[in-house]
Design an enzyme around this catalytic site. Sequence first.
Site, PDB file in Angstrom:
ATOM      1  N   CYS A 105     -46.473  15.297  19.111  1.00 18.61           N
ATOM      2  CA  CYS A 105     -45.881  15.714  17.849  1.00 18.61           C
ATOM      3  C   CYS A 105     -45.229  17.075  18.065  1.00 18.61           C
ATOM      4  CB  CYS A 105     -46.944  15.820  16.759  1.00 18.61           C
ATOM      5  SG  CYS A 105     -47.918  14.315  16.545  1.00 18.61           S
ATOM      6  N   ARG A 115     -39.990  14.640  19.862  1.00 17.05           N
ATOM      7  CA  ARG A 115     -41.430  14.587  20.165  1.00 17.05           C
ATOM      8  C   ARG A 115     -42.197  13.717  19.182  1.00 17.05           C
ATOM      9  NH1 ARG A 115     -43.085  19.449  23.391  1.00 17.05           N
ATOM     10  NH2 ARG A 115     -45.197  18.811  22.859  1.00 17.05           N
ATOM     11  N   TRP A 140     -45.739  11.777  15.645  1.00 14.30           N
ATOM     12  CA  TRP A 140     -45.785  10.501  16.374  1.00 14.30           C
ATOM     13  C   TRP A 140     -47.209   9.999  16.214  1.00 14.30           C
ATOM     14  CZ3 TRP A 140     -48.468   8.327  20.478  1.00 14.30           C
ATOM     15  CH2 TRP A 140     -47.904   7.189  21.060  1.00 14.30           C
ATOM     16  N   ASN A 145     -50.943  19.036  17.104  1.00 10.03           N
ATOM     17  CA  ASN A 145     -50.449  18.174  18.163  1.00 10.03           C
ATOM     18  C   ASN A 145     -51.604  17.914  19.114  1.00 10.03           C
ATOM     19  OD1 ASN A 145     -48.937  16.789  20.090  1.00 10.03           O
ATOM     20  ND2 ASN A 145     -48.292  18.680  21.114  1.00 10.03           N
ATOM     21  N   GLY A 146     -51.929  16.640  19.350  1.00  9.30           N
ATOM     22  CA  GLY A 146     -53.028  16.321  20.253  1.00  9.30           C
ATOM     23  C   GLY A 146     -53.940  15.274  19.645  1.00  9.30           C
ATOM     24  N   GLU A 171     -36.695   1.570  37.359  1.00 11.47           N
ATOM     25  CA  GLU A 171     -36.171   2.511  36.378  1.00 11.47           C
ATOM     26  C   GLU A 171     -35.164   1.834  35.459  1.00 11.47           C
ATOM     27  OE1 GLU A 171     -35.340   6.130  34.333  1.00 11.47           O
ATOM     28  OE2 GLU A 171     -37.052   5.363  35.452  1.00 11.47           O
ATOM     29  N   LYS A 231     -35.502   1.517  31.360  1.00 16.18           N
ATOM     30  CA  LYS A 231     -34.498   1.975  30.401  1.00 16.18           C
ATOM     31  C   LYS A 231     -34.144   0.866  29.411  1.00 16.18           C
ATOM     32  CE  LYS A 231     -34.018   6.157  31.501  1.00 16.18           C
ATOM     33  NZ  LYS A 231     -35.453   6.109  31.800  1.00 16.18           N
ATOM     34  N   GLU A 246     -37.004   0.473  27.004  1.00 16.49           N
ATOM     35  CA  GLU A 246     -37.211   1.612  26.117  1.00 16.49           C
ATOM     36  C   GLU A 246     -36.256   1.613  24.931  1.00 16.49           C
ATOM     37  OE1 GLU A 246     -38.816   5.428  28.588  1.00 16.49           O
ATOM     38  OE2 GLU A 246     -36.787   4.771  29.057  1.00 16.49           O
ATOM     39  N   HIS A 306     -42.426 -14.598  45.583  1.00 14.71           N
ATOM     40  CA  HIS A 306     -43.874 -14.502  45.447  1.00 14.71           C
ATOM     41  C   HIS A 306     -44.314 -14.517  43.975  1.00 14.71           C
ATOM     42  CE1 HIS A 306     -44.563 -13.857  49.709  1.00 14.71           C
ATOM     43  NE2 HIS A 306     -43.560 -12.992  49.701  1.00 14.71           N
ATOM     44  N   LYS A 335     -40.970  11.850  23.462  1.00 15.62           N
ATOM     45  CA  LYS A 335     -40.424  12.412  24.695  1.00 15.62           C
ATOM     46  C   LYS A 335     -41.485  13.005  25.599  1.00 15.62           C
ATOM     47  CE  LYS A 335     -36.952  13.793  27.261  1.00 15.62           C
ATOM     48  NZ  LYS A 335     -36.090  12.797  27.943  1.00 15.62           N
TER      49      LYS A 335
END
Length: 607
Positions: free
Chosen positions: A2, A27, A72, A97-98, A480, A484, A487, A503, A602
Amino acid sequence: MCGIVGAVSDRNVVPMLLAGLARLEYRGYDSSGIALNGNQQLDRIRVAGRVADLAARCENSNGTSGIAHTRWATHGIPSEANAHPHLGGDSIMVVHNGIIENHAELKLELQAAGYVFSSETDTEAIAHLIHFEYQRSANLQAAVQAAIPRLRGAFAIGVSCLHEPNLLICARQGSPLVLGLGFGEQFFASDIAALLPLTQRMIYLEEGDLAVVQRAALQIFDINGNSVTRPARTLDVVTDSADLGPYRHYMQKEIFAQPTALADTLAAALKQGFAPELFGNNATDIFSKTTAVRIVACGSSYHAGLVARYWIEEYTGLPVSVDIASEYRYRSGREQDGTLIVAISQSGETADLLAALRSAKERGQVNVLALCNVAHSTLTREADLVSLTHAGIEIGVASTKAFTTQLAALFTLAGALAQSRQTLTSEALAELANWLPRLPAIFNDVFPLETQIEEWSHLLSHYDHALFLGRHTLFPIALEGALKLKEIAYIHAEGYAAGELKHGPLALVDEHMPVIVCAANDELFDKLLSNLREVEARGGKIFLIAEPGCEAAFPYCQHTITLPSITGPLAPIVFTLPLQFLAYHTACRKGTDVDKPRNLAKSVTVE
């Protein structure tokens, strides 16, 4: 995950707090709120929505002291009731935050004492606990200092009290917090980005610190309650990162900022080559005695570490392992003495990574190299060596320029290890170094391919799944690229080493499965060609991004793009760019929130 902001001033703090929240919205953005202290009352405004929604509700609000929060969700759904600030008793406001791990037992204790809870959050327990202690002491600082030892977990908190309107308290344990120094006004925030328009003079609080914030002065106390002095730093940071300019999204802006970010990150290496001193005064000694390398990271940074493993092993012969931080921290076993721990993080405040770093130090005689985008972060302060990327502030949640600058810094690290250990000839090192000044120009040459990639996105947006394939250093880039797309476009995507296709993943391939392939013109191209034939034979739709010289693959592919030039050892950095464009334009085509994808934030400062 947050964002929090606090301000005490002799002018209206509402515009400052709202502007700070807007810069911290990456955030957390499922709800937001503000609490203002003055006129013998606490004014609290909260919304289940974005900062813009909060700003609309605050048009007629004012106050000279206040705290604010963008959320968040970790405990409780996004709602106005769960939005911060939270009220403790009738006079305490808290932003947090936490995560408070023992909030359930604190809640039971406080309910027994008569407190009524109105939210599902862990934060409300902090607010009521501070109020409980305030009833005893009638002093906000003493109340917060008494409450903090009762909290188990990670937190950065800001506290306001009705009866002490010109004073704020903030404290940190496991989550970042920075103070901003003004003239006749003082600030705090969970990220410097929130404060840069107000001041560039900052104090980074250390673990366990508590600060008393007033208009004319700041006082800082350590975890034992002793008054301490922390150094103030004047930051040289560009403050226009929050301005979109001509771009549609921050992610798009940050994609196009990569040539500059790469040039800035490589500037010292372009002057000094692969000098170990780039990483610290004692780097030569540490590198020469290194017996193994362990890379620890999360998310995109983990993918960067996977690429670096290939480079470091090839150039130095050192054994290299790469671990996800959230897994490493819970593994047992001693580290080999002489191991270099390379900890990679954009923010330098990633909770899992910091815990992994501390765990590594307990397991053997190791040295830690921090690779980070924030100069004075917790990670850089706890490391023996530091490699700073110069990506600047990155606002889009999906990493772009932060990731490619990490790769550039890791390539430099591989060269510096090789030079220190004399595992490559001077000619071989010079050949590697000659690639560095070419990288920003190669990126500029790839940009014109965006139009063709955007056409691909029109097709890709109709699929529900996708496979990404690559070999050698392009395997992590496939990971990656898949990340993306997941996300920001919300398409289920998986990255694989192309040799693993038969496989298991080949069972998924049919005419409804797009397969995005990165192909370098190297010694493994013939192997990759065999993998493409396997996909083509089963009706898969192949989207090929290739270096010049890979034309033999074209007959098996429905869609092809050729990069403008050979990219050599920098292939993983360059191939990242078209995959960023592909994810971005697919997300735009699907109409998703590119910069603020659902359920993500983020900087992951909680476990």
